[in-house]
Design an enzyme around this catalytic site. Structure first.
Site, PDB file in Angstrom:
ATOM      1  N   LYS A  11       0.987  -1.233  -0.017  1.00 42.05           N
ATOM      2  CA  LYS A  11      -0.050   0.033  -0.041  1.00 42.05           C
ATOM      3  C   LYS A  11       0.910   1.349   0.104  1.00 42.05           C
ATOM      4  O   LYS A  11       1.867   1.133   0.301  1.00 42.05           O
ATOM      5  CB  LYS A  11      -0.935  -0.045   1.150  1.00 42.05           C
ATOM      6  CG  LYS A  11      -0.305   0.121   2.628  1.00 42.05           C
ATOM      7  CD  LYS A  11       0.055   1.585   2.945  1.00 42.05           C
ATOM      8  CE  LYS A  11       0.667   1.448   4.426  1.00 42.05           C
ATOM      9  NZ  LYS A  11       1.853   2.538   4.566  1.00 42.05           N
ATOM     10  N   LEU A 104       5.682   0.667   3.216  1.00 40.33           N
ATOM     11  CA  LEU A 104       4.639  -0.018   2.222  1.00 40.33           C
ATOM     12  C   LEU A 104       3.706  -1.075   2.688  1.00 40.33           C
ATOM     13  O   LEU A 104       2.864  -1.940   2.033  1.00 40.33           O
ATOM     14  CB  LEU A 104       5.356  -0.544   0.990  1.00 40.33           C
ATOM     15  CG  LEU A 104       6.280   0.508   0.060  1.00 40.33           C
ATOM     16  CD1 LEU A 104       7.073  -0.284  -0.879  1.00 40.33           C
ATOM     17  CD2 LEU A 104       5.466   1.660  -0.486  1.00 40.33           C
ATOM     18  N   GLY A 107       5.257  -6.134   5.582  1.00 38.36           N
ATOM     19  CA  GLY A 107       4.897  -7.149   6.575  1.00 38.36           C
ATOM     20  C   GLY A 107       3.375  -7.391   6.796  1.00 38.36           C
ATOM     21  O   GLY A 107       2.887  -8.577   7.052  1.00 38.36           O
ATOM     22  N   ASP A 141      -2.013  -1.490  10.201  1.00 38.11           N
ATOM     23  CA  ASP A 141      -2.318  -1.533   8.798  1.00 38.11           C
ATOM     24  C   ASP A 141      -2.911  -2.756   8.362  1.00 38.11           C
ATOM     25  O   ASP A 141      -3.444  -2.814   7.124  1.00 38.11           O
ATOM     26  CB  ASP A 141      -0.985  -1.444   8.184  1.00 38.11           C
ATOM     27  CG  ASP A 141      -0.456   0.182   7.904  1.00 38.11           C
ATOM     28  OD1 ASP A 141      -1.293   1.124   8.030  1.00 38.11           O
ATOM     29  OD2 ASP A 141       0.718   0.251   7.655  1.00 38.11           O
TER      30      ASP A 141
HETATM   31  C1  LIG Z   1       2.590   4.414   9.244  1.00 35.43           C
HETATM   32  C2  LIG Z   1       1.713   3.689   8.738  1.00 35.43           C
HETATM   33  O1  LIG Z   1       2.177   2.581   8.003  1.00 35.43           O
HETATM   34  C3  LIG Z   1       0.570   4.303   7.685  1.00 35.43           C
HETATM   35  O2  LIG Z   1      -0.336   3.403   7.120  1.00 35.43           O
HETATM   36  C4  LIG Z   1       0.791   3.170   9.949  1.00 35.43           C
HETATM   37  O3  LIG Z   1       0.439   4.173  10.694  1.00 35.43           O
HETATM   38  C5  LIG Z   1       1.683   2.270  10.807  1.00 35.43           C
HETATM   39  O4  LIG Z   1       1.047   0.769  10.632  1.00 35.43           O
HETATM   40  P1  LIG Z   1       1.748  -0.267  11.470  1.00 35.43           P
HETATM   41  O5  LIG Z   1       3.185  -0.651  11.100  1.00 35.43           O
HETATM   42  O6  LIG Z   1       0.863  -1.625  11.007  1.00 35.43           O
HETATM   43  O7  LIG Z   1       1.580  -0.192  13.009  1.00 35.43           O
HETATM   44  P2  LIG Z   1       1.789  -0.841  14.177  1.00 35.43           P
HETATM   45  O8  LIG Z   1       2.376  -2.122  13.956  1.00 35.43           O
HETATM   46  O9  LIG Z   1       0.389  -1.056  14.718  1.00 35.43           O
HETATM   47  O10 LIG Z   1       2.419  -0.036  15.071  1.00 35.43           O
HETATM   48  C6  LIG Z   1       3.920   0.147  14.975  1.00 35.43           C
HETATM   49  C7  LIG Z   1       4.187   1.407  15.869  1.00 35.43           C
HETATM   50  O11 LIG Z   1       3.670   2.623  15.303  1.00 35.43           O
HETATM   51  C8  LIG Z   1       3.241   3.450  16.076  1.00 35.43           C
HETATM   52  N1  LIG Z   1       1.702   3.809  15.595  1.00 35.43           N
HETATM   53  C9  LIG Z   1       1.169   2.989  14.852  1.00 35.43           C
HETATM   54  C10 LIG Z   1      -0.237   3.573  14.493  1.00 35.43           C
HETATM   55  C11 LIG Z   1      -0.844   4.594  15.146  1.00 35.43           C
HETATM   56  N2  LIG Z   1      -2.054   4.878  14.813  1.00 35.43           N
HETATM   57  N3  LIG Z   1      -0.171   5.105  16.065  1.00 35.43           N
HETATM   58  C12 LIG Z   1       1.113   4.794  16.433  1.00 35.43           C
HETATM   59  O12 LIG Z   1       1.798   5.631  17.454  1.00 35.43           O
HETATM   60  C13 LIG Z   1       3.456   2.984  17.503  1.00 35.43           C
HETATM   61  O13 LIG Z   1       4.621   3.419  17.915  1.00 35.43           O
HETATM   62  C14 LIG Z   1       3.480   1.472  17.264  1.00 35.43           C
HETATM   63  O14 LIG Z   1       4.239   0.736  18.110  1.00 35.43           O
HETATM   64  N1  LIG Z   2       6.734 -10.762   6.822  1.00 34.62           N
HETATM   65  C1  LIG Z   2       7.602  -9.687   6.882  1.00 34.62           C
HETATM   66  N2  LIG Z   2       8.061  -8.945   5.782  1.00 34.62           N
HETATM   67  C2  LIG Z   2       8.860  -7.720   5.987  1.00 34.62           C
HETATM   68  N3  LIG Z   2       9.217  -7.272   7.241  1.00 34.62           N
HETATM   69  C3  LIG Z   2       8.519  -8.036   8.348  1.00 34.62           C
HETATM   70  C4  LIG Z   2       8.038  -9.322   8.176  1.00 34.62           C
HETATM   71  N4  LIG Z   2       7.811  -9.739   9.398  1.00 34.62           N
HETATM   72  C5  LIG Z   2       8.279  -8.916  10.166  1.00 34.62           C
HETATM   73  N5  LIG Z   2       9.152  -7.859   9.561  1.00 34.62           N
HETATM   74  C6  LIG Z   2       9.742  -6.750  10.398  1.00 34.62           C
HETATM   75  O1  LIG Z   2       9.068  -5.592  10.474  1.00 34.62           O
HETATM   76  C7  LIG Z   2       9.764  -4.653   9.923  1.00 34.62           C
HETATM   77  C8  LIG Z   2       8.934  -3.507   9.291  1.00 34.62           C
HETATM   78  O2  LIG Z   2       8.942  -4.007   7.835  1.00 34.62           O
HETATM   79  P1  LIG Z   2       7.688  -3.797   6.791  1.00 34.62           P
HETATM   80  O3  LIG Z   2       8.071  -4.137   5.617  1.00 34.62           O
HETATM   81  O4  LIG Z   2       6.473  -4.546   7.390  1.00 34.62           O
HETATM   82  O5  LIG Z   2       7.646  -2.338   7.056  1.00 34.62           O
HETATM   83  P2  LIG Z   2       6.740  -1.138   6.555  1.00 34.62           P
HETATM   84  O6  LIG Z   2       6.472  -1.230   5.182  1.00 34.62           O
HETATM   85  O7  LIG Z   2       7.393   0.158   6.974  1.00 34.62           O
HETATM   86  O8  LIG Z   2       5.319  -1.200   7.164  1.00 34.62           O
HETATM   87  P3  LIG Z   2       4.319  -0.531   7.667  1.00 34.62           P
HETATM   88  O9  LIG Z   2       4.153   0.604   6.334  1.00 34.62           O
HETATM   89  O10 LIG Z   2       3.062  -1.050   7.959  1.00 34.62           O
HETATM   90  O11 LIG Z   2       4.602   0.417   8.895  1.00 34.62           O
HETATM   91  C9  LIG Z   2      11.051  -4.866   9.295  1.00 34.62           C
HETATM   92  O12 LIG Z   2      12.110  -4.372   9.587  1.00 34.62           O
HETATM   93  C10 LIG Z   2      11.195  -6.548   9.864  1.00 34.62           C
HETATM   94  O13 LIG Z   2      12.035  -6.719  10.612  1.00 34.62           O
END
Ligand SMILES: C[C@](O)(CO)[C@H](O)COP(=O)(O)OP(=O)(O)OC[C@H]1O[C@@H](n2ccc(N)nc2=O)[C@H](O)[C@@H]1O
Ligand SMILES: Nc1ncnc2c1ncn2[C@@H]1O[C@H](COP(=O)(O)OP(=O)(O)OP(=O)(O)O)[C@@H](O)[C@H]1O
Length: 314
Positions: A11, A104, A107, A141
């Protein structure tokens, strides 16, 4: 044994506004989330050894229980222990195509695919909202990643309201392989810099939460007006990520030189995308960016906005 192959799209965030603090330590958000064609592929099948096993073709993802694939499978085991006993364990093969820690939801979408895949393997017949409820236990997400497409996301990001998205719209997406941004760091830093300005008054908070629903960008999306969407794109997390990661700011500046509709960082970064009016234009911008930044550490993709999330292909 029955097996399924699932496509798990990434996404981008067309809009990300941080509205305030929440009692659970997360932030109250108003976002527009958009699925893109760039996707991981997941194969999932039953085994008869009562184990969850993961194989992956990328060295960049953790292979321990912190992998969201394991966390999603473990959640299904604890929620449906009788089905686990009946159908046995699950072998999961992850073909990683989405850049890791890129903003994006890489995970997150893998986890969403595992929930959908196990629902099918164990013939649970869960509804979309039941799957989204399970997804919300794993990450903010993940509920969106189940159905995908285009949606307004509020609350932590888990409250979804679907929109009819832009048709036939392409993006160029770029990410430095060696650059990873921690999502908790991005939110924590935003809070420490801008937390005092949060609106505490509940009436204003509700008004601001609703603002995105009638906002210009939602109207532009409904009107299929890609250039107006590009004009109204916004991401509050740029305020903390761009000063800390000058390469990301430079990437945005590079995109802005070419014939694009608009450019924005996705989620907590460091991916940057540019909305383009056609596939040809996007390919042209990709070549221009590659010529300007020949650094092999920079990955560049041309991909398309799509109207679905997890898909079962076989
Ligand atoms: C940055 C985005 O990817 C935008 O879509 C999301 O807001 C983050 O989504 P995500 O990675 O699925 O987030 P989570 O795994 O639930 O949370 C990761 C960390 O992001 C912060 N977090 C996330 C979502 C939110 N509404 N408030 C937060 O403060 C928190 O510190 C949390 O510990
Ligand atoms: N299946 C997976 N694919 C990628 N990373 C993973 C997975 N499972 C756990 N992780 C951990 O999650 C961390 C974040 O990776 P991810 O690719 O999900 O990030 P992101 O795209 O920034 O996520 P978001 O946009 O939801 O915040 C990585 O540094 C990795 O250690």
């Amino acid at each position: 044994m029955r097996s399924y192959t699932l496509i798990a799209p990434a996404k981008i965030n067309l809009y990300l506004e941080i509205i305030g603090d929440r009692d659970d330590g997360y932030h109250e958000l108003a976002m527009i989330l958009q699925s893109i064609e760039l996707a991981d592929q997941i194969e999932i099948e039953s085994n008869d050894v009562q184990l969850i096993r993961l194989r992956c073709d990328s060295k960049e993802v953790p292979m321990d229980r912190s992998n969201l694939v394991y966390r999603a499978a473990d959640l299904m085991v604890s929620e449906f222990p009788d089905s686990f006993a009946t159908y046995g364990g699950v072998d999961i093969t992850l073909h990683k195509r989405i850049p890791v820690a890129a903003g994006l939801a890489g995970g997150s979408t893998d986890a969403a695919a595992v929930l959908v895949g196990i629902d099918l393997l164990w013939k649970l017949g869960l509804t979309r909202s039941e799957l989204e409820e399970l997804a919300a236990k794993l990450g903010s997400d993940i509920p969106f990643c189940i159905g995908g497409g285009t949606a307004i996301a509020t609350g932590r990001g888990e409250k979804l309201s679907e929109l009819l998205g832009l048709n036939n719209t392409y993006i160029v997406l770029a990410k430095y392989r060696s650059l990873e941004v921690s999502t908790p760091w991005a939110y924590k830093t935003y809070r420490s810099l801008y937390g005092d300005a949060y609106i505490k008054d509940i009436e204003n908070l509700t008004a601001r939460k609703n603002a995105v629903h009638s906002g210009d960008i939602v109207k532009a999306i409904s009107n299929q007006h890609a250039s107006q969407v590009a004009e109204k794109m916004h991401n509050d997390l740029e305020k903390v990520v761009l000063p800390e990661y000058p390469q990301v700011l430079k990437l945005k500046e590079s995109f802005a030189k070419y014939d694009i509709l608009g450019t924005m960082m996705s989620g907590s970064g460091p991916s940057v995308f540019a909305l383009c009016e056609s596939k040809d234009k996007a390919e042209e911008v990709k070549i221009n960016i590659r010529n300007e930044i020949p650094d092999p550490d920079l990955e560049i993709f041309v991909t398309k906005l799509i109207n679905h999330g997890i898909q079962v292909v076989s």
